[in-house]
Design a protein around this motif. Structure first.
Motif, PDB file in Angstrom:
ATOM      1  N   ASP A 137      36.617  44.372  33.468  1.00  0.00           N
ATOM      2  CA  ASP A 137      37.160  43.142  32.898  1.00  0.00           C
ATOM      3  C   ASP A 137      36.414  41.914  33.747  1.00  0.00           C
ATOM      4  OD1 ASP A 137      38.864  41.446  31.362  1.00  0.00           O
ATOM      5  OD2 ASP A 137      40.392  41.932  32.574  1.00  0.00           O
ATOM      6  N   GLY A 138      36.286  41.017  32.820  1.00  0.00           N
ATOM      7  CA  GLY A 138      35.489  39.733  33.187  1.00  0.00           C
ATOM      8  C   GLY A 138      34.216  39.713  33.783  1.00  0.00           C
ATOM      9  N   ASP A 139      33.394  40.693  33.508  1.00  0.00           N
ATOM     10  CA  ASP A 139      32.213  41.047  34.072  1.00  0.00           C
ATOM     11  C   ASP A 139      32.131  41.371  35.344  1.00  0.00           C
ATOM     12  OD1 ASP A 139      29.586  41.840  33.704  1.00  0.00           O
ATOM     13  OD2 ASP A 139      28.603  39.939  33.708  1.00  0.00           O
ATOM     14  N   LEU A 140      33.097  41.617  36.182  1.00  0.00           N
ATOM     15  CA  LEU A 140      33.291  41.897  37.591  1.00  0.00           C
ATOM     16  C   LEU A 140      33.286  43.348  37.753  1.00  0.00           C
ATOM     17  CD1 LEU A 140      35.812  38.846  38.246  1.00  0.00           C
ATOM     18  CD2 LEU A 140      33.490  38.889  39.071  1.00  0.00           C
ATOM     19  N   ARG A 141      33.263  43.592  39.068  1.00  0.00           N
ATOM     20  CA  ARG A 141      33.258  45.104  39.585  1.00  0.00           C
ATOM     21  C   ARG A 141      34.685  45.084  40.359  1.00  0.00           C
ATOM     22  NH1 ARG A 141      29.519  48.144  39.168  1.00  0.00           N
ATOM     23  NH2 ARG A 141      27.192  47.243  38.664  1.00  0.00           N
ATOM     24  N   TRP A 142      35.316  46.402  39.939  1.00  0.00           N
ATOM     25  CA  TRP A 142      36.821  46.493  40.173  1.00  0.00           C
ATOM     26  C   TRP A 142      37.051  47.761  40.987  1.00  0.00           C
ATOM     27  CZ3 TRP A 142      40.950  43.267  39.004  1.00  0.00           C
ATOM     28  CH2 TRP A 142      40.434  42.081  38.188  1.00  0.00           C
ATOM     29  N   LYS A 143      37.886  47.663  42.197  1.00  0.00           N
ATOM     30  CA  LYS A 143      37.998  48.645  43.068  1.00  0.00           C
ATOM     31  C   LYS A 143      39.575  48.593  43.295  1.00  0.00           C
ATOM     32  CE  LYS A 143      36.798  49.409  47.517  1.00  0.00           C
ATOM     33  NZ  LYS A 143      35.819  49.294  48.761  1.00  0.00           N
ATOM     34  N   GLU A 144      40.214  49.951  43.659  1.00  0.00           N
ATOM     35  CA  GLU A 144      41.285  49.744  44.248  1.00  0.00           C
ATOM     36  C   GLU A 144      41.165  49.739  45.716  1.00  0.00           C
ATOM     37  OE1 GLU A 144      45.462  52.529  44.133  1.00  0.00           O
ATOM     38  OE2 GLU A 144      43.734  53.335  43.673  1.00  0.00           O
ATOM     39  N   THR A 145      41.904  48.851  46.303  1.00  0.00           N
ATOM     40  CA  THR A 145      42.247  48.274  47.627  1.00  0.00           C
ATOM     41  C   THR A 145      43.310  49.016  48.230  1.00  0.00           C
ATOM     42  OG1 THR A 145      41.009  46.409  47.227  1.00  0.00           O
ATOM     43  CG2 THR A 145      42.083  46.566  49.371  1.00  0.00           C
ATOM     44  N   LYS A 146      43.022  49.870  49.213  1.00  0.00           N
ATOM     45  CA  LYS A 146      44.179  50.421  49.933  1.00  0.00           C
ATOM     46  C   LYS A 146      44.836  49.613  50.944  1.00  0.00           C
ATOM     47  CE  LYS A 146      43.037  54.726  48.547  1.00  0.00           C
ATOM     48  NZ  LYS A 146      43.513  55.181  47.390  1.00  0.00           N
ATOM     49  N   LEU A 147      46.088  49.328  51.030  1.00  0.00           N
ATOM     50  CA  LEU A 147      46.834  48.575  51.904  1.00  0.00           C
ATOM     51  C   LEU A 147      46.609  49.129  53.215  1.00  0.00           C
ATOM     52  CD1 LEU A 147      48.686  45.937  51.766  1.00  0.00           C
ATOM     53  CD2 LEU A 147      50.431  47.527  51.692  1.00  0.00           C
TER      54      LEU A 147
END
Length: 158
Positions: A137-147
């Motif tokens: 989405d938004g031509d960005l790269r997405w990654k889950e960030t662990k808290l």
């Protein structure tokens, strides 16, 4: 393509290359490191509008760290986010600092894992082609960030 700040003219320009390269990152001596101060000074020349940059993690907790953890907090406007992320990364690479800056939705004080948006460009770090997350989405790269718990609360940098 990366968007960069020309610090000589204080104008935002489109860079003609589509990757960042650094093969020799510096060790970072906390928030008072002169290269970190220079990086923040460069970023303060940019119009951040409704966005703020928060720093956390090793740069606040350790006397020596390898990267700068941070989040851009503000509204979902992909074009502006790409601009800010590109500038954060480009200026850091120019100073041989390793950034780990992402956009996150909502408040910087999260209590669970979250999805962060990273710049879409290719980076070459120590000779290795690197992208962070998957293009979405938004031509960005997405990654889950662990808290991960930190010793100090996030600090507003910009």
């Amino acid at each position: 393509m990366f968007i960069v700040l020309n610090i000589k003219t204080s104008k935002i320009e489109t860079n003609t290359y589509n990757m960042l390269v650094c093969n020799d990152f510096r060790k970072i001596h906390g928030l008072k490191d002169p290269y970190v101060r220079e990086w923040l000074d460069r970023l303060k020349l940019v119009d951040w509008g409704d966005y703020r940059l928060w720093l956390y993690g090793g740069i606040l907790d350790k006397p020596l760290t390898r990267d700068m953890d941070g989040s851009i907090i503000g509204p979902w406007e992909p074009q502006k986010l790409r601009q800010l992320l590109d500038i954060c990364y480009k200026e850091a690479f120019d100073l041989k600092l390793m950034p780990d800056i992402k956009w996150q939705k909502g408040d910087v004080n999260v209590t669970e894992n979250y999805w962060g948006a990273y710049p879409p460009g290719l980076m070459i770090i120590n000779g290795v082609r690197t992208t962070c997350g998957k293009l979405g989405d938004g031509d960005l790269r997405w990654k889950e960030t662990k808290l991960r718990p930190t010793k100090r609360p996030p600090l507003p940098a910009i």
